[in-house]
Design a protein around this motif. Sequence first.
Motif, PDB file in Angstrom:
ATOM      1  N   ASP A  86       0.818  -1.213   0.000  1.00  0.00           N
ATOM      2  CA  ASP A  86       0.000   0.000   0.000  1.00  0.00           C
ATOM      3  C   ASP A  86       0.857   1.271   0.000  1.00  0.00           C
ATOM      4  O   ASP A  86       0.443   2.317   0.498  1.00  0.00           O
ATOM      5  CB  ASP A  86      -0.967  -0.005   1.184  1.00  0.00           C
ATOM      6  N   HIS A  87       2.039   1.183  -0.595  1.00  0.00           N
ATOM      7  CA  HIS A  87       2.975   2.305  -0.658  1.00  0.00           C
ATOM      8  C   HIS A  87       2.367   3.521  -1.367  1.00  0.00           C
ATOM      9  O   HIS A  87       1.690   3.379  -2.382  1.00  0.00           O
ATOM     10  CB  HIS A  87       4.248   1.880  -1.406  1.00  0.00           C
ATOM     11  N   VAL A  88       2.634   4.708  -0.802  1.00  0.00           N
ATOM     12  CA  VAL A  88       2.266   5.962  -1.463  1.00  0.00           C
ATOM     13  C   VAL A  88       3.503   6.851  -1.527  1.00  0.00           C
ATOM     14  O   VAL A  88       4.326   6.870  -0.615  1.00  0.00           O
ATOM     15  CB  VAL A  88       1.107   6.710  -0.762  1.00  0.00           C
ATOM     16  N   HIS A  89       3.619   7.561  -2.644  1.00  0.00           N
ATOM     17  CA  HIS A  89       4.749   8.457  -2.874  1.00  0.00           C
ATOM     18  C   HIS A  89       4.185   9.806  -3.270  1.00  0.00           C
ATOM     19  O   HIS A  89       3.371   9.900  -4.195  1.00  0.00           O
ATOM     20  CB  HIS A  89       5.620   7.897  -4.003  1.00  0.00           C
ATOM     21  N   VAL A  90       4.585  10.855  -2.556  1.00  0.00           N
ATOM     22  CA  VAL A  90       4.170  12.214  -2.902  1.00  0.00           C
ATOM     23  C   VAL A  90       5.420  12.943  -3.372  1.00  0.00           C
ATOM     24  O   VAL A  90       6.370  13.137  -2.603  1.00  0.00           O
ATOM     25  CB  VAL A  90       3.528  12.946  -1.701  1.00  0.00           C
ATOM     26  N   GLY A 127       7.747   1.298  17.821  1.00  0.00           N
ATOM     27  CA  GLY A 127       7.085   0.008  17.611  1.00  0.00           C
ATOM     28  C   GLY A 127       7.579  -0.654  16.345  1.00  0.00           C
ATOM     29  O   GLY A 127       8.777  -0.839  16.146  1.00  0.00           O
ATOM     30  N   SER A 128       6.646  -0.973  15.444  1.00  0.00           N
ATOM     31  CA  SER A 128       7.026  -1.638  14.190  1.00  0.00           C
ATOM     32  C   SER A 128       7.095  -0.647  13.034  1.00  0.00           C
ATOM     33  O   SER A 128       6.999  -1.030  11.875  1.00  0.00           O
ATOM     34  CB  SER A 128       6.039  -2.762  13.877  1.00  0.00           C
ATOM     35  N   ALA A 129       7.277   0.642  13.358  1.00  0.00           N
ATOM     36  CA  ALA A 129       7.399   1.672  12.322  1.00  0.00           C
ATOM     37  C   ALA A 129       8.675   2.472  12.553  1.00  0.00           C
ATOM     38  O   ALA A 129       9.148   2.608  13.682  1.00  0.00           O
ATOM     39  CB  ALA A 129       6.193   2.598  12.337  1.00  0.00           C
ATOM     40  N   ALA A 130       9.216   2.976  11.476  1.00  0.00           N
ATOM     41  CA  ALA A 130      10.393   3.849  11.539  1.00  0.00           C
ATOM     42  C   ALA A 130      10.118   5.074  10.686  1.00  0.00           C
ATOM     43  O   ALA A 130       9.587   4.958   9.580  1.00  0.00           O
ATOM     44  CB  ALA A 130      11.634   3.118  11.036  1.00  0.00           C
ATOM     45  N   ILE A 131      10.467   6.220  11.206  1.00  0.00           N
ATOM     46  CA  ILE A 131      10.304   7.475  10.482  1.00  0.00           C
ATOM     47  C   ILE A 131      11.693   7.991  10.175  1.00  0.00           C
ATOM     48  O   ILE A 131      12.513   8.172  11.077  1.00  0.00           O
ATOM     49  CB  ILE A 131       9.507   8.484  11.315  1.00  0.00           C
ATOM     50  N   VAL A 132      11.960   8.189   8.897  1.00  0.00           N
ATOM     51  CA  VAL A 132      13.266   8.678   8.461  1.00  0.00           C
ATOM     52  C   VAL A 132      13.037  10.034   7.803  1.00  0.00           C
ATOM     53  O   VAL A 132      12.226  10.155   6.890  1.00  0.00           O
ATOM     54  CB  VAL A 132      13.946   7.706   7.472  1.00  0.00           C
ATOM     55  N   SER A 133      13.751  11.030   8.294  1.00  0.00           N
ATOM     56  CA  SER A 133      13.636  12.365   7.698  1.00  0.00           C
ATOM     57  C   SER A 133      15.031  12.891   7.439  1.00  0.00           C
ATOM     58  O   SER A 133      15.996  12.457   8.056  1.00  0.00           O
ATOM     59  CB  SER A 133      12.871  13.308   8.636  1.00  0.00           C
ATOM     60  N   GLY A 134      15.118  13.822   6.509  1.00  0.00           N
ATOM     61  CA  GLY A 134      16.416  14.396   6.211  1.00  0.00           C
ATOM     62  C   GLY A 134      16.373  15.259   4.974  1.00  0.00           C
ATOM     63  O   GLY A 134      15.315  15.726   4.551  1.00  0.00           O
ATOM     64  N   THR A 135      17.536  15.437   4.392  1.00  0.00           N
ATOM     65  CA  THR A 135      17.661  16.248   3.186  1.00  0.00           C
ATOM     66  C   THR A 135      18.285  15.401   2.077  1.00  0.00           C
ATOM     67  O   THR A 135      18.987  14.426   2.338  1.00  0.00           O
ATOM     68  CB  THR A 135      18.522  17.498   3.434  1.00  0.00           C
ATOM     69  N   LEU A 154      10.607  12.736   3.901  1.00  0.00           N
ATOM     70  CA  LEU A 154      10.086  11.987   5.033  1.00  0.00           C
ATOM     71  C   LEU A 154       9.671  10.629   4.504  1.00  0.00           C
ATOM     72  O   LEU A 154       8.919  10.546   3.524  1.00  0.00           O
ATOM     73  CB  LEU A 154       8.876  12.706   5.639  1.00  0.00           C
ATOM     74  N   ARG A 155      10.205   9.579   5.094  1.00  0.00           N
ATOM     75  CA  ARG A 155       9.844   8.224   4.691  1.00  0.00           C
ATOM     76  C   ARG A 155       9.371   7.460   5.924  1.00  0.00           C
ATOM     77  O   ARG A 155       9.950   7.602   6.998  1.00  0.00           O
ATOM     78  CB  ARG A 155      11.039   7.506   4.048  1.00  0.00           C
ATOM     79  N   VAL A 156       8.334   6.662   5.742  1.00  0.00           N
ATOM     80  CA  VAL A 156       7.808   5.830   6.814  1.00  0.00           C
ATOM     81  C   VAL A 156       7.993   4.376   6.411  1.00  0.00           C
ATOM     82  O   VAL A 156       7.484   3.942   5.372  1.00  0.00           O
ATOM     83  CB  VAL A 156       6.313   6.125   7.082  1.00  0.00           C
ATOM     84  N   ARG A 165       9.618  -2.476   5.117  1.00  0.00           N
ATOM     85  CA  ARG A 165       9.005  -2.101   3.842  1.00  0.00           C
ATOM     86  C   ARG A 165       8.678  -0.612   3.874  1.00  0.00           C
ATOM     87  O   ARG A 165       8.149  -0.102   4.868  1.00  0.00           O
ATOM     88  CB  ARG A 165       7.699  -2.862   3.594  1.00  0.00           C
ATOM     89  N   LEU A 166       8.960   0.064   2.778  1.00  0.00           N
ATOM     90  CA  LEU A 166       8.678   1.495   2.683  1.00  0.00           C
ATOM     91  C   LEU A 166       7.193   1.697   2.381  1.00  0.00           C
ATOM     92  O   LEU A 166       6.701   1.287   1.346  1.00  0.00           O
ATOM     93  CB  LEU A 166       9.540   2.136   1.594  1.00  0.00           C
ATOM     94  N   MET A 167       6.491   2.347   3.312  1.00  0.00           N
ATOM     95  CA  MET A 167       5.055   2.546   3.163  1.00  0.00           C
ATOM     96  C   MET A 167       4.714   3.922   2.574  1.00  0.00           C
ATOM     97  O   MET A 167       3.815   4.027   1.757  1.00  0.00           O
ATOM     98  CB  MET A 167       4.353   2.402   4.511  1.00  0.00           C
ATOM     99  N   ALA A 168       5.452   4.959   2.988  1.00  0.00           N
ATOM    100  CA  ALA A 168       5.130   6.309   2.526  1.00  0.00           C
ATOM    101  C   ALA A 168       6.409   7.106   2.328  1.00  0.00           C
ATOM    102  O   ALA A 168       7.372   6.952   3.087  1.00  0.00           O
ATOM    103  CB  ALA A 168       4.225   7.013   3.528  1.00  0.00           C
ATOM    104  N   HIS A 169       6.389   7.937   1.295  1.00  0.00           N
ATOM    105  CA  HIS A 169       7.555   8.766   0.969  1.00  0.00           C
ATOM    106  C   HIS A 169       7.049  10.118   0.499  1.00  0.00           C
ATOM    107  O   HIS A 169       6.276  10.190  -0.452  1.00  0.00           O
ATOM    108  CB  HIS A 169       8.375   8.081  -0.128  1.00  0.00           C
ATOM    109  N   GLN A 170       7.465  11.180   1.170  1.00  0.00           N
ATOM    110  CA  GLN A 170       7.061  12.544   0.835  1.00  0.00           C
ATOM    111  C   GLN A 170       8.309  13.372   0.570  1.00  0.00           C
ATOM    112  O   GLN A 170       9.251  13.346   1.350  1.00  0.00           O
ATOM    113  CB  GLN A 170       6.290  13.142   2.023  1.00  0.00           C
TER     114      GLN A 170
END
Length: 181
Positions: A86-90, A127-135, A154-156, A165-170
């Motif tokens: 269910d990956h979404v990419h913005v 928990g079972s999620a990781a939030i990665v942010s940066g430049t 921002l990637r979740v 698994r990469l679920m979201a990428h903004q």
Amino acid sequence: MARSPALPSLLYRAACGALLLLALAPCTAASRLVRPPVQDTPAAVGANPAGPNAAALDAVWAAEQEWLQAMRRGDTAALRRLLSSDHVHVGTNGRLRHKSELLLALQRGQVRFLTYDVTSYDIRITGSAAIVSGTYHAQLERLGVREVSQGRYLRVWVRDESGWRLMAHQLTAGTVPRGRP
């Protein structure tokens, strides 16, 4: 001497004010806590002194590196495995793409990355999620036109039985001063 009717009201307001200050004291102290700075130059994966999350942080960083290499190569087979169903990419233009649309655009060569570099990052595990942010800084070719893109991301990531698994990428394009998180 007659009692003033305003005195109980004044005492009540003073007591409420004091209670409010006491209640807010932990909040203002917590807001003064300084977060560690975001890392400006990504380092190679190595021993991570993060305590109980060290293994998870290393695994997310490894998944990030695998994803980055797959994006650079346009490797849709690797991306199919790394992206959640269910990956979404913005994108920087605000366009929302689901997994199949993103893979199809890469497969057809509508988007091709010439370079794609992470210039800073921060990983948070919950928990079972990781939030990665940066430049980031990337050079790409979109529909035959060369572009340069830089900004923040921002990637979740979510952990399942097969790994991260990469679920979201903004992405947000913009000028990012060097050396500033």
